[in-house]
Design a protein around this motif. Structure first.
Motif, PDB file in Angstrom:
ATOM      1  N   LEU A  15       0.828  -1.211   0.000  1.00  0.00           N
ATOM      2  CA  LEU A  15       0.000   0.000   0.000  1.00  0.00           C
ATOM      3  C   LEU A  15       0.861   1.259   0.000  1.00  0.00           C
ATOM      4  CD1 LEU A  15      -2.848  -1.092   2.439  1.00  0.00           C
ATOM      5  CD2 LEU A  15      -3.014  -0.806  -0.043  1.00  0.00           C
ATOM      6  N   MET A  18       2.172   1.671  -3.566  1.00  0.00           N
ATOM      7  CA  MET A  18       1.152   2.190  -4.482  1.00  0.00           C
ATOM      8  C   MET A  18       0.822   3.644  -4.181  1.00  0.00           C
ATOM      9  SD  MET A  18       0.665  -0.050  -6.726  1.00  0.00           S
ATOM     10  CE  MET A  18      -0.811   0.435  -7.600  1.00  0.00           C
ATOM     11  N   ASP A  19       0.797   4.001  -2.926  1.00  0.00           N
ATOM     12  CA  ASP A  19       0.452   5.370  -2.544  1.00  0.00           C
ATOM     13  C   ASP A  19       1.534   6.372  -2.963  1.00  0.00           C
ATOM     14  OD1 ASP A  19      -1.170   7.335  -1.448  1.00  0.00           O
ATOM     15  OD2 ASP A  19      -0.389   7.075   0.572  1.00  0.00           O
ATOM     16  N   LEU A  28      -3.978   5.356 -10.362  1.00  0.00           N
ATOM     17  CA  LEU A  28      -4.043   4.629  -9.094  1.00  0.00           C
ATOM     18  C   LEU A  28      -5.425   4.016  -8.896  1.00  0.00           C
ATOM     19  CD1 LEU A  28      -2.429   3.932  -6.548  1.00  0.00           C
ATOM     20  CD2 LEU A  28      -3.284   6.053  -5.545  1.00  0.00           C
ATOM     21  N   ARG A  29      -6.453   4.761  -9.243  1.00  0.00           N
ATOM     22  CA  ARG A  29      -7.822   4.243  -9.103  1.00  0.00           C
ATOM     23  C   ARG A  29      -8.063   3.057 -10.034  1.00  0.00           C
ATOM     24  NH1 ARG A  29     -11.541   7.175  -6.231  1.00  0.00           N
ATOM     25  NH2 ARG A  29     -13.219   6.337  -7.500  1.00  0.00           N
ATOM     26  N   TRP A  31      -5.693   0.947 -11.071  1.00  0.00           N
ATOM     27  CA  TRP A  31      -4.927  -0.172 -10.511  1.00  0.00           C
ATOM     28  C   TRP A  31      -5.578  -0.770  -9.269  1.00  0.00           C
ATOM     29  CZ3 TRP A  31       0.366   2.669 -10.842  1.00  0.00           C
ATOM     30  CH2 TRP A  31       1.021   2.323 -12.019  1.00  0.00           C
ATOM     31  N   THR A  32      -6.048   0.076  -8.354  1.00  0.00           N
ATOM     32  CA  THR A  32      -6.476  -0.423  -7.041  1.00  0.00           C
ATOM     33  C   THR A  32      -7.957  -0.241  -6.738  1.00  0.00           C
ATOM     34  OG1 THR A  32      -6.043   1.658  -5.881  1.00  0.00           O
ATOM     35  CG2 THR A  32      -4.206   0.097  -6.088  1.00  0.00           C
ATOM     36  N   LEU A  39      -6.257   4.771  -0.010  1.00  0.00           N
ATOM     37  CA  LEU A  39      -5.205   3.790   0.276  1.00  0.00           C
ATOM     38  C   LEU A  39      -4.594   4.040   1.639  1.00  0.00           C
ATOM     39  CD1 LEU A  39      -3.121   3.284  -3.001  1.00  0.00           C
ATOM     40  CD2 LEU A  39      -4.650   1.665  -1.885  1.00  0.00           C
ATOM     41  N   THR A  61      -9.740  -3.737  -3.083  1.00  0.00           N
ATOM     42  CA  THR A  61      -8.506  -2.946  -3.139  1.00  0.00           C
ATOM     43  C   THR A  61      -7.318  -3.763  -2.647  1.00  0.00           C
ATOM     44  OG1 THR A  61      -9.656  -0.842  -2.943  1.00  0.00           O
ATOM     45  CG2 THR A  61      -7.352  -0.881  -2.240  1.00  0.00           C
ATOM     46  N   ALA A  64      -6.575  -6.321  -5.389  1.00  0.00           N
ATOM     47  CA  ALA A  64      -5.978  -5.662  -6.551  1.00  0.00           C
ATOM     48  C   ALA A  64      -4.533  -5.275  -6.274  1.00  0.00           C
ATOM     49  CB  ALA A  64      -6.801  -4.433  -6.936  1.00  0.00           C
ATOM     50  N   THR A  65      -4.272  -4.748  -5.105  1.00  0.00           N
ATOM     51  CA  THR A  65      -2.914  -4.337  -4.754  1.00  0.00           C
ATOM     52  C   THR A  65      -1.982  -5.537  -4.682  1.00  0.00           C
ATOM     53  OG1 THR A  65      -3.781  -2.431  -3.542  1.00  0.00           O
ATOM     54  CG2 THR A  65      -1.525  -3.120  -3.018  1.00  0.00           C
TER      55      THR A  65
END
Length: 106
Positions: A15, A18-19, A28-29, A31-32, A39, A61, A64-65
């Motif tokens: 997380l 990704m953040d 980002l939306r 992807w996750t 996030l 989420t 997905a992550t």
């Protein structure tokens, strides 16, 4: 859902990764399924010591992550250096999450 300490640490690392991506919030939306702010909020929820209920959106989420982040690396070594875990750990936790949901659905 209860997470083990290593699972929490893995998810936390993913997380954070990704953040801190340089891509836009829109990417980002995709992807996750959520924004950077969401996030961060989910990260705090995962890190809390209390086992809590996660919404379907939050579970999506997390899944997905767990699945997307390994695809963003060229090698297992790069993944390990940046995340601190092996790619297979991420995919195994993703698989366990899906199996747990299947068990609840039966």
């Amino acid at each position: 859902m209860r997470l083990t300490v290593p699972q929490i640490e893995l998810i936390d690392s993913l997380l954070i990764f990704m953040d801190h991506r340089p891509q836009s919030d829109l990417v980002l939306r995709v992807w996750t399924g959520c924004s950077g702010e969401q996030l961060s909020s989910l990260r705090q929820k995962v890190r809390s010591s209390e086992p809590g209920g996660f919404s379907i959106a939050e579970l999506h989420t997390l899944l997905a992550t767990l699945v997307v982040v390994p695809t963003l690396f060229r090698s297992e070594e790069d993944f390990y250096i940046k995340i601190g875990f092996f790619m297979e750990n991420s995919l195994e936790v993703a698989d366990g999450l899906v199996k747990a949901m299947e068990a609840l659905d039966n």
